[in-house]
Design a protein around this motif. Sequence first.
Motif, mmCIF file in Angstrom:
data_model
loop_
_atom_site.group_PDB
_atom_site.id
_atom_site.type_symbol
_atom_site.label_atom_id
_atom_site.label_comp_id
_atom_site.label_asym_id
_atom_site.label_seq_id
_atom_site.Cartn_x
_atom_site.Cartn_y
_atom_site.Cartn_z
ATOM 1 N N GLY A 140 0.813 -1.220 0.000
ATOM 2 C CA GLY A 140 0.000 0.000 0.000
ATOM 3 C C GLY A 140 0.841 1.263 0.000
ATOM 4 N N ASN A 141 2.007 1.229 0.654
ATOM 5 C CA ASN A 141 2.932 2.364 0.561
ATOM 6 C C ASN A 141 3.625 2.351 -0.795
ATOM 7 N N ASP A 177 12.896 -4.892 -11.798
ATOM 8 C CA ASP A 177 12.113 -3.699 -11.470
ATOM 9 C C ASP A 177 11.480 -3.909 -10.096
ATOM 10 N N PRO A 178 11.176 -2.867 -9.366
ATOM 11 C CA PRO A 178 11.418 -1.467 -9.698
ATOM 12 C C PRO A 178 12.787 -0.994 -9.194
ATOM 13 N N PRO A 186 7.829 11.419 -0.753
ATOM 14 C CA PRO A 186 6.830 10.454 -0.272
ATOM 15 C C PRO A 186 5.611 10.425 -1.195
ATOM 16 N N GLY A 187 4.981 9.272 -1.292
ATOM 17 C CA GLY A 187 3.758 9.152 -2.093
ATOM 18 C C GLY A 187 3.994 8.968 -3.586
ATOM 19 N N ARG A 188 5.275 9.011 -3.995
ATOM 20 C CA ARG A 188 5.581 8.871 -5.417
ATOM 21 C C ARG A 188 6.097 7.460 -5.722
ATOM 22 N N GLY A 189 6.086 7.133 -7.024
ATOM 23 C CA GLY A 189 6.679 5.875 -7.469
ATOM 24 C C GLY A 189 5.707 4.708 -7.374
ATOM 25 N N GLU A 190 6.208 3.513 -7.693
ATOM 26 C CA GLU A 190 5.368 2.319 -7.748
ATOM 27 C C GLU A 190 4.791 1.985 -6.375
ATOM 28 N N LYS A 191 3.597 1.425 -6.418
ATOM 29 C CA LYS A 191 2.967 0.969 -5.182
ATOM 30 C C LYS A 191 3.571 -0.368 -4.771
#
Length: 248
Positions: A140-141, A177-178, A186-191
């Motif tokens: 989730g993060n 990957d990734p 924070p909050g960016r990039g792949e889940k």
Amino acid sequence: MITLKSDDEIELMRYANRVVAEVWELMKELAKPGVTTKYLDRKAEDFIKKRGCKPAFKGYYGYPATICASVNDQVVHGIPGNYSLKEGDILSVDVGTIYKGYYGDGAITIPIGKVKKIHQKLIDVTRNALNRGIEVARAGNRIGDISHAIQNYVEKNGFSVVRDFVGHGIGRELHEDPQVPNFGEPGRGEKLMKGMTIAIEPMVNEKGYGVKIERDGWTVVTKDGGYSAHFEHTILIKEDGAEILTRV
Ligand code: MF3
Ligand code: CO
């Protein structure tokens, strides 16, 4: 493409990564003033084979050794050789294994005898930064949450994070990957998802973050001669946290 691992695959990765952590223990016992990095490399290779694994780095894009041994201002990818460790050095040892087609990867930085206070702090901050990253690694993060936790902690402590090399997914290949940068928002990039396996590996410099590659084509050193530390764990993302696989 990000691959999620099955329980059977994770079991193989647990073993490959456990052997990495066992090699760290051996390196901590053996790395003393007067010992060459080539000697450490030979001992690591013998041990990895004895435990039924193959060294993962040897032959990887032509890399010539089992471990990376990076001393002082060397950041990563130092090639083991005739250099004799001396009191006051800091030695980063990066270890890779393959077990039944699955990879283990992890690194620690070892103080040789008594080291300067600032270099012990560099080692401690780098280890803690990795743990800060792992604390926010859960389903989730996002990757950026890990990156930001590491960068924030390092810079608060007055050191800098290397930009040119990053962590990575890992499994049936050493680098999947990734990408897992040690800097970001924070909050960016792949889940992050349950079943992902990633290697988080902050490289932290005493002074500026700039690095360059030596003429051997491998050894990464700081531009300004400041010392550098490196810690790396391979972890499994779970619903409510992370399991560290590089562990005895
Ligand atoms: N832990 C390092 C990495 O993930 C080790 C690679 S060394 C190499 O990139 F020789 F295999 F390139
Ligand atoms: Co790695």
